[in-house]
Write an enzyme that holds these catalytic residues in place. Structure first.
Site, PDB file in Angstrom:
ATOM      1  N   HIS B 242       1.110  -1.275  -0.266  1.00 53.36           N
ATOM      2  CA  HIS B 242      -0.444   0.095  -0.574  1.00 53.36           C
ATOM      3  C   HIS B 242       0.812   0.596  -0.296  1.00 53.36           C
ATOM      4  CE1 HIS B 242      -3.723   1.955  -0.185  1.00 53.36           C
ATOM      5  NE2 HIS B 242      -3.003   2.990   0.566  1.00 53.36           N
ATOM      6  N   TYR B 246       1.403   5.101  -2.415  1.00 47.69           N
ATOM      7  CA  TYR B 246       1.859   6.769  -2.349  1.00 47.69           C
ATOM      8  C   TYR B 246       3.088   6.879  -2.901  1.00 47.69           C
ATOM      9  CZ  TYR B 246      -3.070   6.579   0.148  1.00 47.69           C
ATOM     10  OH  TYR B 246      -4.091   6.805   0.536  1.00 47.69           O
ATOM     11  N   HIS B 393     -10.036   0.311 -11.112  1.00 43.91           N
ATOM     12  CA  HIS B 393     -10.224   1.652 -10.691  1.00 43.91           C
ATOM     13  C   HIS B 393      -8.512   1.791 -10.767  1.00 43.91           C
ATOM     14  CE1 HIS B 393      -9.209   2.605  -7.121  1.00 43.91           C
ATOM     15  NE2 HIS B 393      -7.910   2.150  -6.618  1.00 43.91           N
ATOM     16  N   PHE B 394      -7.779   1.015 -10.449  1.00 42.87           N
ATOM     17  CA  PHE B 394      -6.633   0.968 -10.203  1.00 42.87           C
ATOM     18  C   PHE B 394      -5.357   1.793 -11.605  1.00 42.87           C
ATOM     19  CE2 PHE B 394      -4.982  -3.312 -10.601  1.00 42.87           C
ATOM     20  CZ  PHE B 394      -4.396  -2.528 -12.009  1.00 42.87           C
ATOM     21  N   HIS B 395      -6.402   1.986 -13.093  1.00 47.27           N
ATOM     22  CA  HIS B 395      -5.715   2.672 -14.247  1.00 47.27           C
ATOM     23  C   HIS B 395      -6.472   3.715 -13.986  1.00 47.27           C
ATOM     24  CE1 HIS B 395      -4.297  -1.385 -15.358  1.00 47.27           C
ATOM     25  NE2 HIS B 395      -4.213  -0.568 -16.222  1.00 47.27           N
ATOM     26  N   ARG B 456     -10.129 -10.714 -12.310  1.00 51.99           N
ATOM     27  CA  ARG B 456      -8.935  -9.869 -13.465  1.00 51.99           C
ATOM     28  C   ARG B 456      -7.571 -10.879 -13.458  1.00 51.99           C
ATOM     29  NH1 ARG B 456      -5.301  -6.835  -8.123  1.00 51.99           N
ATOM     30  NH2 ARG B 456      -3.877  -6.488 -10.189  1.00 51.99           N
ATOM     31  N   ARG B 457      -6.505 -10.515 -13.841  1.00 54.96           N
ATOM     32  CA  ARG B 457      -5.403 -11.025 -14.278  1.00 54.96           C
ATOM     33  C   ARG B 457      -6.005 -12.251 -15.010  1.00 54.96           C
ATOM     34  NH1 ARG B 457      -2.190 -10.479  -9.200  1.00 54.96           N
ATOM     35  NH2 ARG B 457      -0.989  -8.979 -10.051  1.00 54.96           N
TER      36      ARG B 457
HETATM   37  C1  HEM Z   1      -1.926   2.491 -22.513  1.00 54.78           C
HETATM   38  C2  HEM Z   1      -3.223   2.271 -21.759  1.00 54.78           C
HETATM   39  C3  HEM Z   1      -3.443   0.607 -20.553  1.00 54.78           C
HETATM   40  C4  HEM Z   1      -4.428  -0.389 -21.281  1.00 54.78           C
HETATM   41  C5  HEM Z   1      -4.991  -0.303 -21.960  1.00 54.78           C
HETATM   42  C6  HEM Z   1      -4.528  -1.115 -19.982  1.00 54.78           C
HETATM   43  C7  HEM Z   1      -4.987  -2.486 -19.691  1.00 54.78           C
HETATM   44  C8  HEM Z   1      -4.517  -2.943 -18.759  1.00 54.78           C
HETATM   45  C9  HEM Z   1      -5.284  -4.166 -18.869  1.00 54.78           C
HETATM   46  C10 HEM Z   1      -6.137  -4.939 -19.847  1.00 54.78           C
HETATM   47  C11 HEM Z   1      -4.500  -4.662 -17.385  1.00 54.78           C
HETATM   48  C12 HEM Z   1      -5.893  -5.640 -17.020  1.00 54.78           C
HETATM   49  C13 HEM Z   1      -5.043  -7.322 -17.142  1.00 54.78           C
HETATM   50  C14 HEM Z   1      -5.803  -8.179 -16.179  1.00 54.78           C
HETATM   51  O1  HEM Z   1      -6.311  -7.967 -15.058  1.00 54.78           O
HETATM   52  O2  HEM Z   1      -6.258  -9.503 -16.711  1.00 54.78           O
HETATM   53  C15 HEM Z   1      -3.884  -4.155 -16.759  1.00 54.78           C
HETATM   54  C16 HEM Z   1      -3.154  -4.568 -16.108  1.00 54.78           C
HETATM   55  C17 HEM Z   1      -2.164  -3.157 -15.410  1.00 54.78           C
HETATM   56  N1  HEM Z   1      -1.776  -1.958 -15.212  1.00 54.78           N
HETATM   57 FE1  HEM Z   1      -2.491  -1.382 -17.335  1.00 54.78          FE
HETATM   58  N2  HEM Z   1      -3.391  -0.373 -19.155  1.00 54.78           N
HETATM   59  C18 HEM Z   1      -2.884   0.856 -19.157  1.00 54.78           C
HETATM   60  C19 HEM Z   1      -1.285   1.302 -19.155  1.00 54.78           C
HETATM   61  C20 HEM Z   1      -1.066   1.582 -17.560  1.00 54.78           C
HETATM   62  C21 HEM Z   1      -0.465   2.174 -17.370  1.00 54.78           C
HETATM   63  C22 HEM Z   1       0.128   3.557 -17.777  1.00 54.78           C
HETATM   64  C23 HEM Z   1       0.077   1.834 -16.281  1.00 54.78           C
HETATM   65  C24 HEM Z   1       1.829   1.688 -14.980  1.00 54.78           C
HETATM   66  C25 HEM Z   1       1.900   3.420 -14.919  1.00 54.78           C
HETATM   67  C26 HEM Z   1      -0.147   0.688 -16.273  1.00 54.78           C
HETATM   68  C27 HEM Z   1      -0.408  -0.453 -15.077  1.00 54.78           C
HETATM   69  C28 HEM Z   1      -1.050  -1.604 -14.751  1.00 54.78           C
HETATM   70  C29 HEM Z   1      -1.041  -2.728 -13.824  1.00 54.78           C
HETATM   71  C30 HEM Z   1       0.399  -2.439 -12.199  1.00 54.78           C
HETATM   72  C31 HEM Z   1      -1.734  -3.811 -14.242  1.00 54.78           C
HETATM   73  C32 HEM Z   1      -1.934  -4.688 -13.186  1.00 54.78           C
HETATM   74  C33 HEM Z   1      -0.932  -6.237 -13.567  1.00 54.78           C
HETATM   75  C34 HEM Z   1      -1.505  -7.519 -13.138  1.00 54.78           C
HETATM   76  O3  HEM Z   1      -2.301  -8.011 -12.224  1.00 54.78           O
HETATM   77  O4  HEM Z   1      -0.750  -8.048 -12.598  1.00 54.78           O
HETATM   78  N3  HEM Z   1      -1.607   0.073 -17.047  1.00 54.78           N
HETATM   79  N4  HEM Z   1      -3.944  -3.263 -17.725  1.00 54.78           N
END
Ligand code: HEM
Ligand code: CU
Lengths: 161, 569
Positions: B242, B246, B393-395, B456-457
């Protein structure tokens, strides 16, 4: 330290709102008895045969109450031979089912769609949740914690008749 | 300028309007450049992940979604590169810049700073290597929960990243101490104050994940130990997890508090209240981590409710920030000629990409704050935990507030570092607004998909349990993904354009505050006091959780497994 008048009002409103949220949280716990998963015992994942999970099963324990012991492993839920694979758990509407779930290998998840069952399944730990199935229908049991290549096809069903 | 009198040997880089030390430019520049490498590797996965999860897309293209073949490799690359490397490298570089410019002196021990950079760069290379090379075994996602064990190089790379950031933190503390000795009675500029808070919090909390990696995961991966305790590992991870969010957010707050008011044409509403908000973040961001463990079997309800309560407390500084920044923006808009009650919202410098990007970040943060507060409530959490709601949420927070603010910073910092004007303001504005639209669609549809039972994931498109409603929402998320893909392309046009094709000289100056106009209470800089309170709060809030998670029955009994399903040994 100077605090602007409006900022003071704002902070009071924030604190009041958060206080109300927290009161609601505690109320659901105390008044409505909603509960979160919490420690329900430990098992040795390498020796499940010597535990309550030796023979996974869904049992009626009297009236409309059921007890399900389920072992999660890559990439299926094992609820005993009767439930089959992927498991189909059949209960009449109005049943109250207590799920006991553990994992044989790595982390899994155990979520029943549209019901308040959503637990991490951790090797060595027993996850427990009780839920009442009111409306008839087919509800999917989803593994919602990443567990490798077959994660997205790890599931089961609860059929409420 | 006192600092230059103290250290007269420093050479300044002689670009117009660029007041920066050469040593500093090089140091900051390599960090930002490396952060951009991590961004490039990670970000393109995002849109294609959303396509992979959308039934309509997968069925149209017969599953042939390009860019990657193994879904969980992509998610690991995306999470590790963006959440861990892009953020950390950017934050370390940005912090060096802010500290040196605000205090007007070179960072102490700059050679060590280069050592730290080298460590982080090697770490980055190791992760890229293993993610590309050892596809299945490295796909443990950026949270790397055991008993799924990755190749050792995965953990070693992450250790190098964290150690590098620790050195950077230490150098900032050292520089601050030196400044403090020469400026008794003065208040440190707010930006530096916040960065000290950030690094203190980061250092304390990352001890949790350091213990997890050094004593459980790395030895297991090397085969020195055969077993691990997955529940304990999750507790250790979320001791860190967490505060990690921050750690990403505070640098964005630094920009909102100390740079945006000037960029938007106003001034900061209240400096002392800003400091109070940062101190509250320092105190309350660690003893709340159990809200990530609401669904865990090995943590008691009492701990869950204590952390739920403290979670509400840690939102207070963010509400304070909302007020303070809102008031500052109002001052700016009145200066810009805004009239009436709502005038301040619209009369902003929407045509300046630096300002617009940050405003976009804030708008997304409104959604992120509301959804965050919702899922902090334990019962709601049980319906959304590990569903698509969470990435939805976190996006809007990490992918919205943090990322768009970092892009806003890039839009002035990159020109300063390169000595050339931003390639195109129009393209930058296009990037910011497509990001806003894309993320709103993405966040909303992912949230709805989660409420309709999509986890998710998961490589979802053909999952047996997919409901038709969830499928529709995931198709919507993929539309958000298309818009975001366009936005990313616009970003890269500008980055490459600024670095290689821009010919105009850089204009404007860096939005750095070097003096503190309004005195704030001296107690805010009594760091030993705050650290002591943090330790006490951690012992109270985390002590019982750790004791409970210790497995006296089994010891560390679960066997390490690889992702392929075969036991490691
Ligand atoms: C270009 C725009 C983006 C798109 C379309 C996108 C899309 C996604 C999607 C679809 C997932 C879900 C994967 C899943 O749960 O199976 C994901 C996970 C994630 N994204 Fe993005 N994302 C984008 C940009 C970003 C950015 C800028 C960050 C951080 C700086 C980010 C950080 C993350 C993180 C930390 C996860 C979690 C991965 C996990 O569950 O292990 N994303 N993203
Ligand atoms: Cu699973």
């Amino acid at each position: 330290m100077h605090i602007d008048r409006y900022e003071r009002y704002w902070l009071m409103a924030v604190v009041a709102t958060l206080g109300a949220f927290f009161a609601a949280l505690v109320a659901t716990l105390v008044v409505f008895g909603v509960s979160l998963p919490s420690p329900a015992g430990r098992v040795n994942p390498q020796n499940l045969a010597a535990s309550e999970f030796a023979e996974p099963s869904v049992r009626n324990i009297g009236g409309n109450r059921y007890e399900a012991h389920i072992v999660a492993k890559m990439w299926q839920f094992d609820a005993g031979p009767e439930a089959g694979s992927p498991p189909t758990i059949r209960v009449p509407a109005g049943s109250e089912v207590t799920f006991y779930v553990t994992s044989k290998d790595i982390l899994h998840g155990f979520q029943i769609q549209f019901h308040t069952v959503n637990m991490e399944v951790v090797p060595g730990q027993v996850s427990q949740a009780t839920v009442k199935f009111g409306r008839p229908g087919v509800y999917e049991i989803v593994c919602n914690q990443y567990c490798g290549a077959g994660h997205a096809v790890m599931y089961g069903q609860v059929i409420v008749q | 300028m006192q600092a230059t009198q103290v250290q007269p040997v420093l050479t300044r880089v002689s670009f117009p309007a660029l007041d920066m030390l050469r040593s500093e430019r090089n140091l900051v520049g390599v960090h930002i450049a490396s952060a951009l490498i991590a961004l490039t590797v990670g970000i393109f996965m995002g849109p294609f992940q959303s396509f992979h999860r959308a039934p309509a897309f997968v069925n149209t293209f017969l599953g042939q979604i390009p860019v990657f073949s193994y879904y969980y490799q992509a998610v690991t690359v995306h999470g590790v590169m963006l959440a861990l490397f892009f953020t950390t490298l950017f934050i370390v570089g940005f912090s060096y810049y802010v500290v040196q410019r605000s205090l007007q002196r070179q960072i102490k021990g700059i050679q060590l700073a280069w050592v730290a950079y080298a460590l982080m760069l090697i770490g980055l290379a190791m992760l890229v290597f293993t993610l590309a090379n050892d596809v299945q075994r490295s796909a443990v996602l950026y949270t790397f929960y055991p008993p799924m064990i990755a190749p050792a190089i995965f953990y070693i790379g992450l250790v190098l990243l964290v150690v590098g950031s620790w050195i950077a933190a230490f150098l900032v503390f050292w520089t601050y101490n030196a400044w403090r000795k020469e400026h008794p009675g003065e208040r440190v500029p707010l930006a530096v104050f916040a960065i000290i808070v950030n690094y203190l919090m980061w250092f304390i909390s990352s001890l949790g994940v350091a213990i997890e990696v050094l004593f459980m995961l790395l030895p297991a991966s090397l085969g020195w130990i055969q077993t691990t305790d997955p529940q304990m590992a999750r507790v250790l991870f979320w001791f860190f997890g967490h505060p990690l969010v921050y750690f990403w957010l505070i640098p964005a707050y630094v920009s909102w508090y100390t740079m945006l008011p000037k960029q938007a044409g106003g001034r900061l509403f209240s400096d002392p209240l800003a400091r109070m908000a940062f101190i509250m973040l320092l105190l309350f961001s660690i003893p709340v981590g159990v809200h990530h463990l609401y669904a865990d079997p090995g943590v008691s309800q009492v701990a869950k409710f204590v952390h739920a309560f403290l979670t509400f407390t840690v939102t207070v500084p963010s509400f304070m920030t909302a007020f303070n920044i809102g008031a500052s923006l109002e001052i700016a808009s009145r200066n810009n000629g805004g009239r009436g009650f709502w005038g301040f919202i619209f009369k902003q410098r929407w045509n300046d990409p630096v300002v617009a990007s940050q405003l976009v970040g804030m708008l997304l943060f409104l959604a992120g704050g509301v959804t965050g507060l919702m899922q902090a409530s334990a019962q709601i959490n049980i319906t959304v935990h590990n569903t698509s709601w969470v990435p939805g949420h976190f996006h809007t927070t990490l992918g919205g507030a943090v990322t768009m603010t970092f892009f806003g910073i890039l839009y002035w910092l990159l020109p300063l570092l390169r000595g050339r004007a931003l390639f195109s303001k129009k393209v930058a504005l296009g990037q910011a607004f497509t990001w806003l639209v894309g993320m709103v669609i993405f966040g909303f549809t992912m949230g709805e998909a989660g409420l309709n039972g999509a986890p998710r994931r998961a490589d979802l498109a053909n999952s047996p349990y997919m409901t038709p409603e969830a499928g529709l929402w995931l198709n919507g998320a993929a539309i958000g993904g298309i818009i975001l893909f366009v936005s990313v392309v616009l970003l890269f046009i500008n980055l490459i354009g600024t670095l290689f094709f821009s010919t105009k000289p850089v204009e404007g100056e860096a939005p750095i505050q070097t003096k503190v106009e309004v005195a704030s209470p001296a107690i805010f800089e009594r760091w030993r006091l705050w650290i002591a309170i943090v330790v006490v709060l951690c012992v109270i809030a985390w002590g019982p959780v750790f004791v409970e998670a210790l497995d006296f029955t089994n010891g560390f009994t679960a066997i390490p497994y690889t992702t392929s399903g075969a036991p490691l040994r």
